[in-house]
Scaffold this active site. Sequence first.
Site, mmCIF file in Angstrom:
data_model
loop_
_atom_site.group_PDB
_atom_site.id
_atom_site.type_symbol
_atom_site.label_atom_id
_atom_site.label_comp_id
_atom_site.label_asym_id
_atom_site.label_seq_id
_atom_site.Cartn_x
_atom_site.Cartn_y
_atom_site.Cartn_z
ATOM 1 C CB CYS A 200 -1.029 -0.008 1.127
ATOM 2 S SG CYS A 200 -0.541 -0.762 2.657
ATOM 3 N NE ARG B 99 3.075 -9.082 5.838
ATOM 4 C CZ ARG B 99 1.741 -9.033 5.830
ATOM 5 N NH1 ARG B 99 1.051 -9.845 6.622
ATOM 6 N NH2 ARG B 99 1.110 -8.189 5.029
ATOM 7 C CD GLN C 3 -0.646 -8.910 1.080
ATOM 8 O OE1 GLN C 3 -0.211 -7.791 0.820
ATOM 9 N NE2 GLN C 3 -1.227 -9.196 2.225
ATOM 10 C CG ASP D 116 -2.046 -5.106 -1.624
ATOM 11 O OD1 ASP D 116 -3.188 -4.985 -1.153
ATOM 12 O OD2 ASP D 116 -1.024 -4.785 -1.023
ATOM 13 C CG HIS E 150 -4.190 0.006 -2.263
ATOM 14 N ND1 HIS E 150 -3.161 -0.815 -2.679
ATOM 15 C CD2 HIS E 150 -4.325 -0.215 -0.925
ATOM 16 C CE1 HIS E 150 -2.680 -1.481 -1.642
ATOM 17 N NE2 HIS E 150 -3.374 -1.135 -0.571
ATOM 18 C CE LYS F 296 -8.861 -7.115 9.284
ATOM 19 N NZ LYS F 296 -7.555 -7.768 9.032
ATOM 20 C CG HIS G 84 -6.004 -0.708 2.166
ATOM 21 N ND1 HIS G 84 -4.628 -0.712 2.215
ATOM 22 C CD2 HIS G 84 -6.392 0.474 2.732
ATOM 23 C CE1 HIS G 84 -4.200 0.402 2.792
ATOM 24 N NE2 HIS G 84 -5.262 1.136 3.104
#
Length: 398
Positions: free
Chosen positions: A96, A125, A143, A145, A147, A227, A273
Site C-alpha cells: 500500500c 515477513r 498478495q 493487492d 487500492h 475492514k 484496500h
Amino acid sequence: MDDSDHRAIGNRLDLFHQQEEGPGMVFWHPRGTALYRVVEETIRRRMAAAGFREVRTPQLLSRSLWERSGHWAKFGDAIFAFGEGERVMALKPMSCPGHVQIFNKRVRSHRDLPVRLCEFGACHRNEPSGALQGLMRTRAFVQDDAHIFCREDQVEEEVARFCRMLAAVYADFGFPGFSVGFSTRPALRAGSEEAWDKAEAMLAAAARAAGLSPRLQPGEGAFYGPKLEFILKDRHGRDWQCGTVQLDLVLPERLDAEYVDSENRRVRPVMIHHAVLGSIERFVAILLEHHGGALPFWLAPEQVAVAPVDPADAGQAAYARHVVAELSGPGLRAVLDDRPERLPRRIVDAHANGIPVFVAVGARELGAGTVSVRRRNAAPVALPLARAVADLAAEARP
C-alpha cells in the site's frame, strides 16, 4: 501429514516443495507454476474488467517510508531490514505505501477519481519458524493487492463493485457462498478517534448498500482502518478468511495524499484496500485441500494427457503429437504421454497426476480423424478431433 493436507497433495502432484535452505519459502515446480499462473491470470482479468490498472512497486524501500506509513511500528521484527543508520532499507511487507507514491506523483483532480490500482505484490515477513505451515503461512508470498483512491461519495459504489467481483471469482473457484465479518478498531491503531468513527460509519454504510449483513468482530481491524473480511467454507466444513475490504483515512494523511476538489481545495482522498484472495500461496493451499487435488478442468495445471495406444507405431505417435498441437492452439494445457507402458497404466497415472481428461489415439482414431476422450470416472467417448478441441476449449473457461 494426511493425504488431504495440501503439502501431501503438492508432493503427489509434483507442484512445489520447501526445504531448510529457504525456510518459509516455496520452490514452485513446472506444474505448480502453471497452476499459480492460472490463479493469477484469473484475478488479473477480473481486476482489469473492474477498472483496475496494474502497477509494480519496488521490493526494497527506505526505512523512513515504512516509519511514516506506520508499518515499521506495526510489523517490528517481522520486517527484513538491511543497512545501518540512515541507509536502512526494508523488504516490503505489503504494497500500500508504494501505491500511495504512485498516486502522489501527479496532481489529481476530483474528476480523476476514483483511481484504481492493483498489483501482484511480492511481500516478505519474518514469521516465527514455529508459525510456518506449508503454503498456509510463509515468509515470502504474493498478495493480489489493490487500492482505490476516491471521494467520500464514491465509497459505497466502489465497495459494492468489488463485492460483486469477489462473489463471481469465488464461485469460479468452487466456493458459491461466503460469510462476512466487520472488524472494528484494534487496541493498537493509528489515527484519531474521530477518523475511526467516520471510517467505521462509512464502511458499515457501504456494506449495507452492497447487500451484506456482516457479523461484528470488535477490535480486529487493521491498524489504519476498519475492514470487511470474507470467509469461505471448504468441503471439509472449515472456514478460511480470504478477501478483505479496508477503509483507510490514516495512510492518506500520513503519506500526504491529496486531490483538488471542485472548489480548488486540497483534500485527502479515501483509500480503500482490496484483496480477493489475500496470499496467492495460501489460496492455492485452500484450493488443493478443498478439491482434494482433483482440480476443475479449467484450473488443472495439466488439463489433457494425449497417448498413442501403441507408442511404437509411427503413425499413431505422429497423430498423437498432432492432437497435442491442436489442443494447445486455443491455449489448452495438453501433454503427450508416449511412454512404453500399457494404456491402462497411463490412464491411471494421468488421473493420479491430477489430469482430468485422457485422450487416446489408436489405429481406428488415426484412420477416422477422431479421438477417444475419457474424463475422470467416466467411459471413453469417440469424437471428431475438431469437435473435441472445441468442446474442451469451451470448458476451459471458468
